[in-house]
Design an enzyme around this catalytic site. Structure first.
Site, PDB file in Angstrom:
ATOM      1  N   GLU A  68       0.806  -1.221   0.000  1.00 46.33           N
ATOM      2  CA  GLU A  68       0.000   0.000   0.000  1.00 46.33           C
ATOM      3  C   GLU A  68       0.841   1.274   0.000  1.00 46.33           C
ATOM      4  OE1 GLU A  68      -4.023  -1.569   2.253  1.00 46.33           O
ATOM      5  OE2 GLU A  68      -2.307  -1.003   3.496  1.00 46.33           O
ATOM      6  N   ASP A 117     -12.038  -5.644  -2.367  1.00 47.90           N
ATOM      7  CA  ASP A 117     -12.961  -6.763  -2.213  1.00 47.90           C
ATOM      8  C   ASP A 117     -14.287  -6.210  -1.719  1.00 47.90           C
ATOM      9  OD1 ASP A 117     -13.151  -7.212   0.963  1.00 47.90           O
ATOM     10  OD2 ASP A 117     -11.085  -6.722   0.444  1.00 47.90           O
ATOM     11  N   MET A 157      -9.159  -1.982   8.525  1.00 46.55           N
ATOM     12  CA  MET A 157      -8.619  -2.363   9.825  1.00 46.55           C
ATOM     13  C   MET A 157      -7.781  -1.303  10.536  1.00 46.55           C
ATOM     14  SD  MET A 157      -7.615  -6.359   8.957  1.00 46.55           S
ATOM     15  CE  MET A 157      -7.071  -6.705  10.631  1.00 46.55           C
ATOM     16  N   GLU A 158      -7.666  -0.098   9.972  1.00 48.28           N
ATOM     17  CA  GLU A 158      -6.791   0.902  10.608  1.00 48.28           C
ATOM     18  C   GLU A 158      -7.349   2.313  10.691  1.00 48.28           C
ATOM     19  OE1 GLU A 158      -4.628  -2.392   8.873  1.00 48.28           O
ATOM     20  OE2 GLU A 158      -5.499  -0.741   7.706  1.00 48.28           O
TER      21      GLU A 158
END
EC number: 3.2.2.9
Length: 229
Positions: free
Chosen positions: A12, A197, A173-174
């Site tokens: 990323e 996704d 998730m962050e």
């Protein structure tokens, strides 16, 4: 202007890291920070690691060591909003934790004590992202991004998140941990993620296949934002 950029995974941040001039690399507490210049902007690019604790720890180090004026979170996300496709871009208007629950004490779902019900992204940065996306013909969705320490890979879990956070457009998730740190330090932030996704039973296979595309899309948007600052 100093710009802090945060991504969780090597995939990323690698595109942006490759573009940094006069690069200085710092390794600390499992994090990697690339300092230098992109397009005449002073930047510090953090690879924090995956999950809320890693993101919060890395962002705190970034703010303390580099003292950026703004923070941009980049990377991939699972699409929730109807019509989102792999490669589409989402920008946060606000973020919450989908795995936080202190409602027994009167807090809103997703809210932690001593924190607001949601962490509001900087309106000027959100508007800038929207304008840049429009100019570039990029399919952009803005709204609520939900974070938690789980990769959502089942229709049942996704349905639960949508039922409890009906305005959610994407999950990851962050972002909310980064937003919480920025909130505490009073630093404007925005989350720019590309869809890898759609959070269903095929999400893990989709993520592995389309992470490079999502990373390319989100990095491209960050570069365009840097040009516009």
């Amino acid at each position: 202007m100093k710009v802090g950029i945060v991504g969780a995974m090597a995939q990323e941040v690698e595109i942006l890291a490759s573009l940094i001039e006069n690069k200085n690399v710092v390794h600390i507490a499992g994090c990697t920070i690339y300092q230098g210049n992109i397009q005449d902007k002073e930047v510090a690019l953090l690879q924090s690691g995956i999950g809320k604790v890693a993101a919060a720890m890395g962002t705190t180090l970034l703010l303390q060591m580099f003292k950026p004026d703004i923070v941009i979170n980049t990377g991939s996300a699972g699409g929730v909003s109807s019509g989102l496709k792999v490669g589409d871009v989402v920008v946060s208007t606000q973020t919450v934790y989908h795995d936080a629950d202190v409602t027994a004490f009167g807090y809103a779902k997703g809210q932690l004590p001593a924190c607001p019900p949601a962490f509001i992204s900087d309106p000027k940065l959100t508007a800038l992202v929207a304008n840049v996306a429009k100019q570039q013909g990029i399919n952009l969705t803005s709204g609520l991004i939900c974070s938690g320490d789980s990769f959502i890979n089942s229709a049942e879990k996704l349905a639960w998140i949508k039922a409890n956070f009906p305005e959610v457009v994407a999950i990851e998730m962050e972002a909310t941990a980064i937003a919480q740190v920025c909130h505490k330090f009073n630093i404007p932030f925005v989350v720019i993620r590309a869809i890898s996704d759609v959070g269903d039973g095929e999400a893990s296979m989709s993520f592995e296949e389309f992470l490079p595309l999502a990373a390319k899309q989100s990095s491209s948007m960050v570069l365009k934002i840097l040009q516009s600052l």
